[in-house]
Design a protein around this motif. Structure first.
Motif, PDB file in Angstrom:
ATOM      1  N   LYS A  51       0.970 -19.131  93.286  1.00 14.09           N
ATOM      2  CA  LYS A  51       0.829 -19.694  94.194  1.00 14.09           C
ATOM      3  C   LYS A  51       2.223 -19.358  94.854  1.00 14.09           C
ATOM      4  O   LYS A  51       2.371 -19.675  95.702  1.00 14.09           O
ATOM      5  CB  LYS A  51       1.041 -21.355  94.193  1.00 14.09           C
ATOM      6  CG  LYS A  51      -0.396 -21.737  93.364  1.00 14.09           C
ATOM      7  CD  LYS A  51      -1.537 -21.752  94.885  1.00 14.09           C
ATOM      8  CE  LYS A  51      -2.750 -22.197  94.310  1.00 14.09           C
ATOM      9  NZ  LYS A  51      -3.975 -21.637  95.462  1.00 14.09           N
ATOM     10  N   PHE A  52       3.277 -19.433  94.364  1.00 17.51           N
ATOM     11  CA  PHE A  52       4.286 -18.854  94.549  1.00 17.51           C
ATOM     12  C   PHE A  52       4.715 -17.319  95.402  1.00 17.51           C
ATOM     13  O   PHE A  52       4.357 -17.315  96.484  1.00 17.51           O
ATOM     14  CB  PHE A  52       5.502 -17.883  93.319  1.00 17.51           C
ATOM     15  CG  PHE A  52       6.200 -19.665  93.686  1.00 17.51           C
ATOM     16  CD1 PHE A  52       6.601 -20.811  94.572  1.00 17.51           C
ATOM     17  CD2 PHE A  52       6.377 -20.148  92.338  1.00 17.51           C
ATOM     18  CE1 PHE A  52       7.073 -21.946  93.636  1.00 17.51           C
ATOM     19  CE2 PHE A  52       6.897 -21.324  91.492  1.00 17.51           C
ATOM     20  CZ  PHE A  52       7.414 -21.976  92.626  1.00 17.51           C
ATOM     21  N   TYR A  53       3.616 -16.003  94.655  1.00 17.17           N
ATOM     22  CA  TYR A  53       2.663 -15.124  94.767  1.00 17.17           C
ATOM     23  C   TYR A  53       2.090 -15.228  96.568  1.00 17.17           C
ATOM     24  O   TYR A  53       2.352 -14.762  97.344  1.00 17.17           O
ATOM     25  CB  TYR A  53       2.877 -14.511  93.728  1.00 17.17           C
ATOM     26  CG  TYR A  53       2.301 -12.592  94.094  1.00 17.17           C
ATOM     27  CD1 TYR A  53       3.308 -11.983  94.544  1.00 17.17           C
ATOM     28  CD2 TYR A  53       0.939 -12.621  94.851  1.00 17.17           C
ATOM     29  CE1 TYR A  53       2.459 -10.714  94.575  1.00 17.17           C
ATOM     30  CE2 TYR A  53       0.280 -11.003  94.766  1.00 17.17           C
ATOM     31  CZ  TYR A  53       1.523 -10.190  94.846  1.00 17.17           C
ATOM     32  OH  TYR A  53       0.920  -9.201  95.627  1.00 17.17           O
ATOM     33  N   GLU A  54       1.377 -16.063  96.418  1.00 19.46           N
ATOM     34  CA  GLU A  54       0.643 -15.899  97.621  1.00 19.46           C
ATOM     35  C   GLU A  54       1.450 -16.359  98.394  1.00 19.46           C
ATOM     36  O   GLU A  54       0.679 -16.139  99.913  1.00 19.46           O
ATOM     37  CB  GLU A  54      -0.859 -17.419  97.438  1.00 19.46           C
ATOM     38  CG  GLU A  54      -0.999 -17.411  98.227  1.00 19.46           C
ATOM     39  CD  GLU A  54      -2.715 -18.794  97.721  1.00 19.46           C
ATOM     40  OE1 GLU A  54      -3.078 -19.252  99.032  1.00 19.46           O
ATOM     41  OE2 GLU A  54      -3.099 -19.066  96.515  1.00 19.46           O
ATOM     42  N   TYR A  55       2.481 -17.611  98.295  1.00 19.90           N
ATOM     43  CA  TYR A  55       2.796 -17.949  99.384  1.00 19.90           C
ATOM     44  C   TYR A  55       3.813 -16.627 100.358  1.00 19.90           C
ATOM     45  O   TYR A  55       3.993 -16.348 101.444  1.00 19.90           O
ATOM     46  CB  TYR A  55       4.145 -19.002  99.215  1.00 19.90           C
ATOM     47  CG  TYR A  55       5.148 -19.521  99.733  1.00 19.90           C
ATOM     48  CD1 TYR A  55       4.837 -19.844 101.103  1.00 19.90           C
ATOM     49  CD2 TYR A  55       6.113 -19.214  99.614  1.00 19.90           C
ATOM     50  CE1 TYR A  55       5.920 -20.615 102.175  1.00 19.90           C
ATOM     51  CE2 TYR A  55       7.455 -19.192 100.299  1.00 19.90           C
ATOM     52  CZ  TYR A  55       7.155 -19.911 101.645  1.00 19.90           C
ATOM     53  OH  TYR A  55       7.989 -20.651 102.731  1.00 19.90           O
ATOM     54  N   LEU A  56       4.378 -15.986  99.354  1.00 23.03           N
ATOM     55  CA  LEU A  56       4.757 -15.050  99.505  1.00 23.03           C
ATOM     56  C   LEU A  56       4.500 -13.905 100.342  1.00 23.03           C
ATOM     57  O   LEU A  56       5.060 -13.441 101.565  1.00 23.03           O
ATOM     58  CB  LEU A  56       6.502 -14.686  98.986  1.00 23.03           C
ATOM     59  CG  LEU A  56       6.963 -15.243  97.982  1.00 23.03           C
ATOM     60  CD1 LEU A  56       7.536 -14.359  97.340  1.00 23.03           C
ATOM     61  CD2 LEU A  56       7.832 -15.286  99.086  1.00 23.03           C
ATOM     62  N   ARG A  57       3.171 -13.553 100.177  1.00 17.36           N
ATOM     63  CA  ARG A  57       2.342 -12.703 100.215  1.00 17.36           C
ATOM     64  C   ARG A  57       1.294 -13.536 102.037  1.00 17.36           C
ATOM     65  O   ARG A  57       2.040 -12.800 103.173  1.00 17.36           O
ATOM     66  CB  ARG A  57       0.807 -12.232  99.931  1.00 17.36           C
ATOM     67  CG  ARG A  57       0.044 -11.522 100.171  1.00 17.36           C
ATOM     68  CD  ARG A  57      -1.008 -11.989  99.766  1.00 17.36           C
ATOM     69  NE  ARG A  57      -1.785 -12.662  99.429  1.00 17.36           N
ATOM     70  CZ  ARG A  57      -2.391 -12.795  98.527  1.00 17.36           C
ATOM     71  NH1 ARG A  57      -3.048 -11.986  97.603  1.00 17.36           N
ATOM     72  NH2 ARG A  57      -3.543 -14.634  98.283  1.00 17.36           N
ATOM     73  N   GLU A  58       1.253 -14.520 102.126  1.00 14.52           N
ATOM     74  CA  GLU A  58       0.754 -15.240 103.224  1.00 14.52           C
ATOM     75  C   GLU A  58       1.668 -15.150 104.410  1.00 14.52           C
ATOM     76  O   GLU A  58       1.761 -15.116 105.301  1.00 14.52           O
ATOM     77  CB  GLU A  58       0.181 -16.850 103.756  1.00 14.52           C
ATOM     78  CG  GLU A  58      -0.864 -17.064 102.748  1.00 14.52           C
ATOM     79  CD  GLU A  58      -2.175 -15.643 103.271  1.00 14.52           C
ATOM     80  OE1 GLU A  58      -2.323 -15.979 104.609  1.00 14.52           O
ATOM     81  OE2 GLU A  58      -2.796 -14.641 102.318  1.00 14.52           O
ATOM     82  N   ARG A  59       2.864 -15.682 103.956  1.00 10.02           N
ATOM     83  CA  ARG A  59       3.615 -15.675 104.996  1.00 10.02           C
ATOM     84  C   ARG A  59       4.954 -14.598 105.467  1.00 10.02           C
ATOM     85  O   ARG A  59       4.756 -14.269 106.419  1.00 10.02           O
ATOM     86  CB  ARG A  59       5.438 -16.184 103.738  1.00 10.02           C
ATOM     87  CG  ARG A  59       6.755 -16.929 105.132  1.00 10.02           C
ATOM     88  CD  ARG A  59       8.171 -16.643 104.046  1.00 10.02           C
ATOM     89  NE  ARG A  59       8.965 -16.198 102.900  1.00 10.02           N
ATOM     90  CZ  ARG A  59       9.678 -15.885 102.413  1.00 10.02           C
ATOM     91  NH1 ARG A  59      10.010 -17.488 102.074  1.00 10.02           N
ATOM     92  NH2 ARG A  59      10.217 -14.559 101.641  1.00 10.02           N
TER      93      ARG A  59
END
Length: 293
Positions: A51-59
């Motif tokens: 989820k941290f990775y998903e957050y950085l990608r979407e950000r």
């Protein structure tokens, strides 16, 4: 970009790449701040890697302005039953657009120019001292809604009656109050026995109603008694704010309502006028014909 699941499933050096990815994710200051704020345990952090990775990608996509499924929404981290998750909050730009759209939706214009949705009280001309009284009456109505009753605003062609009431409607919209501005002659011309009940039920229940240009319609007993009187009766019973614009003063409107193809019907006209007088205060708006400016 590939998901962590893709990386783990497709790379030979799974562990090495995974650890490298986790290291990069955990360096992010926003992720670190989130972990600290929520005092996340080691187990919670490990369960949150994807989820941290998903957050950085979407950000990153958001910052670059790339097309996303959640356009207009900014990714944020939240806690979700023991691990981090990605949610989306409305951006300030989208919030402003939504607020503007909501304002427009609170002003329902039927048979009048849609440009009236853009006018404001500041646009009203007060170059004649006799225009100040109706203007002040509208300001008082807005400030004290719904304590004051409506206005019956009459005057010559083009002096700004509809314009003034549209400005009032747009100001009321800012207070979450909805207004229907209805060009009465157009409304009447589009009615028939099949759609009348549906339209009348909708119009009569409007939070604030403006019957524009009343007296310019083709009058007959059915229009007067089954349409207009039904609308006014409901609004009188429910004390719903009602405004009128007309080229006729009230006494002239009464005569207009009494004239039908059959005969002069004084008492039915008087019944309608009693309801108009209950709902609105008669006031004249003076000025030049501004449609030719």
């Amino acid at each position: 970009m590939e998901s962590i699941g893709d990386i783990l499933g497709q790379r030979q050096d799974i562990r090495e790449n995974f650890e490298k990815l986790v290291t990069e994710v955990m360096k992010d200051s926003a992720v670190q701040t989130f972990i600290s704020q929520h005092q996340m345990t080691t187990d919670e952090i490990q369960r949150s890697y994807s989820k941290f990775y998903e957050y950085l990608r979407e950000r990153e996509k958001f910052k670059k302005g790339e097309k996303r499924a959640a356009d207009g929404y900014e990714p944020i981290l939240i806690m979700n039953h023991g691990y981090a998750d990605v949610s989306y909050q409305t951006t300030s730009d989208l919030a402003e657009k939504q607020a503007a759209q909501n304002l427009l939706r609170r002003v329902n214009i039927i048979g009048l120019p849609k440009s009236l949705k853009q006018v404001s009280l500041a646009d009203i001309a007060l170059d004649d001292v006799q225009r100040i009284e109706p203007y002040q009456a509208l300001v008082d109505f807005i400030s004290n809604f719904p304590q004051h009753k409506g206005l019956y605003l009459y005057g010559d062609f083009g002096v700004g009656k509809s314009f003034m009431l549209a400005a009032m409607a747009n100001e009321l919209a800012k207070k979450n109050i909805s207004t229907t501005l209805l060009h009465y002659p157009t409304f009447i011309s589009d009615l028939d026995f099949d759609n009348a009940k549906l339209w009348v039920n909708e119009i009569k229940a409007s939070q604030v109603l403006v019957l524009d240009d009343i007296g310019a319609e083709q009058n007959n007993a059915w229009v007067r008694d089954s349409i207009l009187q039904v609308i006014l009766q409901h609004r009188m019973q429910e004390n719903l704010p009602t405004f009128f614009t007309s080229n006729l003063k009230m006494s002239e409107l009464e005569q207009h309502l009494a004239e039908t193809k059959k005969a002069e019907e004084i008492w039915p006209a008087k019944r309608v006028m009693e309801r108009i007088k209950y709902l609105a205060k008669e006031m004249r708006l003076k000025g030049e014909n501004r449609r030719h400016d």
